[in-house]
Design a protein around this motif. Structure first.
Motif, PDB file in Angstrom:
ATOM      1  N   LYS A 185      19.266 -22.809 -14.863  1.00  0.00           N
ATOM      2  CA  LYS A 185      19.446 -21.522 -14.181  1.00  0.00           C
ATOM      3  C   LYS A 185      20.120 -21.678 -12.825  1.00  0.00           C
ATOM      4  CE  LYS A 185      17.705 -18.577 -17.064  1.00  0.00           C
ATOM      5  NZ  LYS A 185      16.552 -17.726 -17.216  1.00  0.00           N
ATOM      6  N   LYS A 235      17.885 -21.351 -24.650  1.00  0.00           N
ATOM      7  CA  LYS A 235      18.842 -20.503 -23.966  1.00  0.00           C
ATOM      8  C   LYS A 235      18.773 -19.099 -24.571  1.00  0.00           C
ATOM      9  CE  LYS A 235      23.718 -20.594 -22.804  1.00  0.00           C
ATOM     10  NZ  LYS A 235      24.966 -21.207 -23.248  1.00  0.00           N
ATOM     11  N   LYS A 236      18.661 -19.073 -25.892  1.00  0.00           N
ATOM     12  CA  LYS A 236      18.559 -17.785 -26.575  1.00  0.00           C
ATOM     13  C   LYS A 236      17.350 -17.003 -26.094  1.00  0.00           C
ATOM     14  CE  LYS A 236      18.648 -18.026 -31.131  1.00  0.00           C
ATOM     15  NZ  LYS A 236      18.861 -18.554 -32.492  1.00  0.00           N
ATOM     16  N   ARG A 237      16.307 -17.741 -25.811  1.00  0.00           N
ATOM     17  CA  ARG A 237      15.084 -17.068 -25.345  1.00  0.00           C
ATOM     18  C   ARG A 237      15.069 -16.871 -23.832  1.00  0.00           C
ATOM     19  NH1 ARG A 237      10.251 -20.393 -27.372  1.00  0.00           N
ATOM     20  NH2 ARG A 237      11.665 -22.058 -27.976  1.00  0.00           N
ATOM     21  N   ASP A 238      16.196 -17.206 -23.187  1.00  0.00           N
ATOM     22  CA  ASP A 238      16.352 -17.035 -21.744  1.00  0.00           C
ATOM     23  C   ASP A 238      15.310 -17.833 -20.942  1.00  0.00           C
ATOM     24  OD1 ASP A 238      17.737 -16.058 -19.573  1.00  0.00           O
ATOM     25  OD2 ASP A 238      16.291 -14.424 -19.260  1.00  0.00           O
ATOM     26  N   GLU A 280      14.179 -21.100 -18.640  1.00  0.00           N
ATOM     27  CA  GLU A 280      14.784 -22.081 -17.726  1.00  0.00           C
ATOM     28  C   GLU A 280      14.414 -23.499 -18.170  1.00  0.00           C
ATOM     29  OE1 GLU A 280      13.989 -21.445 -13.587  1.00  0.00           O
ATOM     30  OE2 GLU A 280      14.925 -23.352 -12.991  1.00  0.00           O
TER      31      GLU A 280
END
Ligand code: ADP
Ligand code: MG
Length: 694
Positions: A467, A511-514, A516
């Motif tokens: 991030k 990343k898909k699940r946002d 970090e």
């Protein structure tokens, strides 16, 4: 427990072992004899104390009755033997007799200083209170002597017999007790207390002569002499100046102690910080002030640099300086430095010496004191002085006593706090420190047995984050503060670089699940985090092991509208299992991938990677896969996978080649292939096939 785990031990033990092995790879250096020496010393000490103990033990047997009255007798001591034990067994280095006689001279001067202030009140008359208070040493190579002269308190005839004529009687200790009774608190600069130091001179001497005159007005002078064989002589003497002169007649094989340069080196080593001037053959030797005893505010940066260079025997500067004073829970005066220079290969090796010396009241007890800071802090240079350290019979015999453990805990905690403060006060300086020294912090986490200490060290770790921008390092505390409270996990991914981390199939699902993710680029990082397990109540989870978990959302596991349908998937999986037999342990589908056709999952990824790096080369492919147990997870929506299914009915050969290549690619991506050259032949075959029709 997987076969791999069984092979490498449980994961934590394994991480520690692996880490230390890796560090020790840099040890082409001769192992230091320091620890062996301490062990030797402690054997001597045990032998000595056991002997004392067994003589005092009462033996009781069943059925025995006592008759008559019991007689009390005093032990007989063979003085010659006792002197021998003191002279030979208690000290491991002969050279310390110089330290002992200088310490006595310094004590004599301190006592005189004390008396000249208090004498008037007690009605005692002192002589010549205005003479220079100093310690003079004279070496005479021709006559093989070394002479110690002080202008201190001196001794009367009674004091001579009591102090030098009685082994293990310390006049200094009585002196301290006396002045304490009078309510004075100036005892801290007096060193002696065991009453054996003087006799260490018999390690090197055939004969010792002492000329002394007490500073109490009207005292006559005396000469005391002995060859250490159990008797001594005392005679009145004229022309003796106030104070004490000790002439040591050196044995033939100890003539080096009549050499000016040798003696100078020894003084500098042990007695450099003595309060009174030490003058060797008309030249003052001790110049450096015991800076650690000064008020931190009063010490300038230049003084620190000079001091650092002196103690570290180096030419660089300190990058961080901690000047620390405390009286609770024990008395500590310490100056600790982190060098400006990067650690060399030698410092990195765990065989390298520690850089901190232990003093008590300005006298060196042990240089390179390897138990007052944990091993991983061996890059720290400096001085620690504690009055609370009992000057054991021999100061060489410093054991891992409770006191030392307490000292180590206090110092380590303080130093960790100091580094933490430095990180917030001087982020740029800390960043370079981290670049140069983070390997030691990681070693600390892997080797420390205290969870609290590990957590404190972990606060100092820094990683890049998915991030944050490239090049920006963040701490785990900062990571945590950015997360929602319900996230009880800190995710990390080991990869050789930012690019590889960001394009990694393992990262894709998070990343898909946002979420970090911390990126670790150092080979050891994943082992360190595996060992650490949690930080601030949050679990540390490697992205790869997260992938092994069943998807939280059940519907995810149902094949979507796009991509292959279930029967096709089953068909493909069957095919892959057949073609990759002996290599894959299982084939499944995954919903966690987008841009990648497939991914390899193995239990204990970090351990597996280390295994591949270090042990797998000499193993047959079959055994290697049997240990690694790779599981291939395919992305049924990916064009390659869809095409591969089509090939099953059109070109089995090509399908097989593609399957093999997909597997190899996934193994490389997982970091489980050490030498990618092995893959080239297959890639070329595949290219030939692809270009056939052109
Ligand atoms: P310690 O220093 O531990 O007391 P030592 O064996 O070194 O034991 O010395 C024994 C005693 O002899 C000292 O306590 C001190 O009273 C006396 N002594 C030794 N050296 C001197 C000196 N240079 N001047 C005056 N007294 C001394
Ligand atoms: Mg002494």
């Amino acid at each position: 427990m997987s076969a791999l785990r069984a092979r490498l031990g449980s994961s934590t033990v394994c991480a520690r072992k692996i880490f230390l092995q890796s560090i020790n790879n840099s040890k082409h250096f001769a192992a230091r004899s320091v620890s062996a020496k301490i062990q030797n010393d402690s054997t001597i000490f045990r032998a000595f104390s056991n002997r004392q103990y067994s003589t005092a033990t009462e033996q009781k047997k069943d059925g025995e009755t006592l008759k008559g009255t019991s007689e009390k007798r005093e032990f007989q001591a063979e003085t010659r033997m006792l002197l021998d034990i003191v002279a030979r067994s208690l000290y491991s280095d002969k050279e310390v007799f110089i330290r002992e006689l200088i310490s006595n001279a310094s004590d004599a001067l301190e006592k005189f200083r004390y008396l000249s202030v208090s004498a008037a009140t007690e009605g005692k008359q002192l002589e010549q209170t205005d003479r220079a208070l100093e310690i003079k040493l004279i070496t005479d190579k021709q006559n093989r002597t070394i002479t110690f002269q002080d202008s201190g308190i001196g001794m009367t005839k009674e004091e001579l017999t009591q102090n030098l004529g009685t082994i293990a009687r310390s006049g200094s200790k009585s002196f301290i007790e006396e002045i304490k009774k009078q309510g004075a608190d100036q005892a801290s600069s007096i060193i002696g207390q065991f009453g054996v130091g003087f006799y260490s001179a018999f390690m090197v001497a055939d004969k010792i002569e002492v000329f002394t005159r007490s500073s109490i007005a009207g005292s006559p002078g005396y000469k005391w002499s002995s060859d250490g064989s159990g008797v001594y002589e005392i005679q009145e003497a004229d022309g003796v100046p106030i104070g004490t002169k000790i002439v040591v007649y050196l044995k033939t094989d100890c003539r080096e102690f009549s050499d000016d340069e040798t003696v100078k080196g020894i003084i500098k080593k042990y007695s450099n910080f003595i309060g009174s001037p030490i003058i060797l053959n008309d030249q003052q030797v001790n110049s450096i002030k015991p800076l650690w005893l000064m008020e931190p505010k009063e010490v300038t940066q230049e003084q620190h640099v000079e001091f650092y260079r002196f103690i570290g025997n180096s030419y660089d500067k300190p990058r961080f300086t901690l000047h620390y004073k405390t009286d609770a829970p024990l008395s500590i005066r310490a100056v600790l430095y982190v060098p400006e220079g990067k650690p060399g290969l030698f410092e990195l090796s765990r065989d390298s010496d520690v850089g901190v010396s232990l003093y008590s009241r300005k006298i060196l007890i042990k240089s390179k004191a390897d138990n007052i800071l944990p091993k991983w802090l061996r890059f720290v240079k400096g001085v620690v002085d504690s009055e609370d350290i009992p000057l054991n019979l021999s100061r060489e015999l410093l054991q891992n006593s409770n006191l030392i453990i307490k000292l180590r805990t206090v110092l380590t905690n303080r130093f960790l706090k100091f580094l933490n403060d430095s990180a917030s006060k001087d982020p740029v300086g800390y960043d370079t420190f981290y670049r140069d020294y983070s390997i030691f912090l990681k070693e600390g986490i892997v080797t420390s047995h205290s969870p609290l200490e590990r957590e404190d060290i972990a606060k100092l770790l820094r990683f890049e984050s998915s991030k944050l921008e490239k090049g920006v390092r963040t701490s785990m505390a900062e990571y945590s503060s950015r997360q929602k409270n319900e996230q009880k996990t800190i995710y990390y991914l080991a990869a050789p670089s930012r690019e590889l981390a960001e394009t990694s199939p393992y990262f894709e699902s998070l990343k898909k699940r946002d979420l970090e993710v911390l990126f670790c680029y150092d080979t050891y990082d994943e082992l360190v985090l595996l060992e650490l397990k949690e930080f601030g109540g949050r679990q540390l989870v490697s992205v790869e092991s997260d992938m092994q978990k069943e998807p939280e959302n059940k519907s995810e596991s149902v094949i979507g509208a796009q991509g292959l349908q279930q029967p096709q998937v089953d068909e493909l999986i069957k095919f892959l299992k057949g073609q990759l037999e002996g290599k894959v342990f299982d084939v499944r589908t995954t919903q966690r991938l987008d841009s990648h056709p497939c991914v390899i999952i193995v239990p204990e990824m970090a351990a597996a990677r280390h295994f591949v790096r270090t042990q797998a080369q000499n193993m047959s492919e079959e055994n290697r896969f049997a240990l690694l147990r790779p599981q291939l997870e395919i992305n049924a929506k990916h064009p390659i996978i869809e095409k591969l299914h089509k090939l099953l009915s059109t070109d089995k050969d090509l399908a097989n080649m593609v399957a093999q290549q997909l597997f190899s690619n996934a193994m490389v991506t997982a970091g489980l292939v050490m030498d990618p050259r092995n893959l080239i032949t297959h890639i070329n075959e595949l290219l030939i096939k692809a270009l056939e029709k052109h």
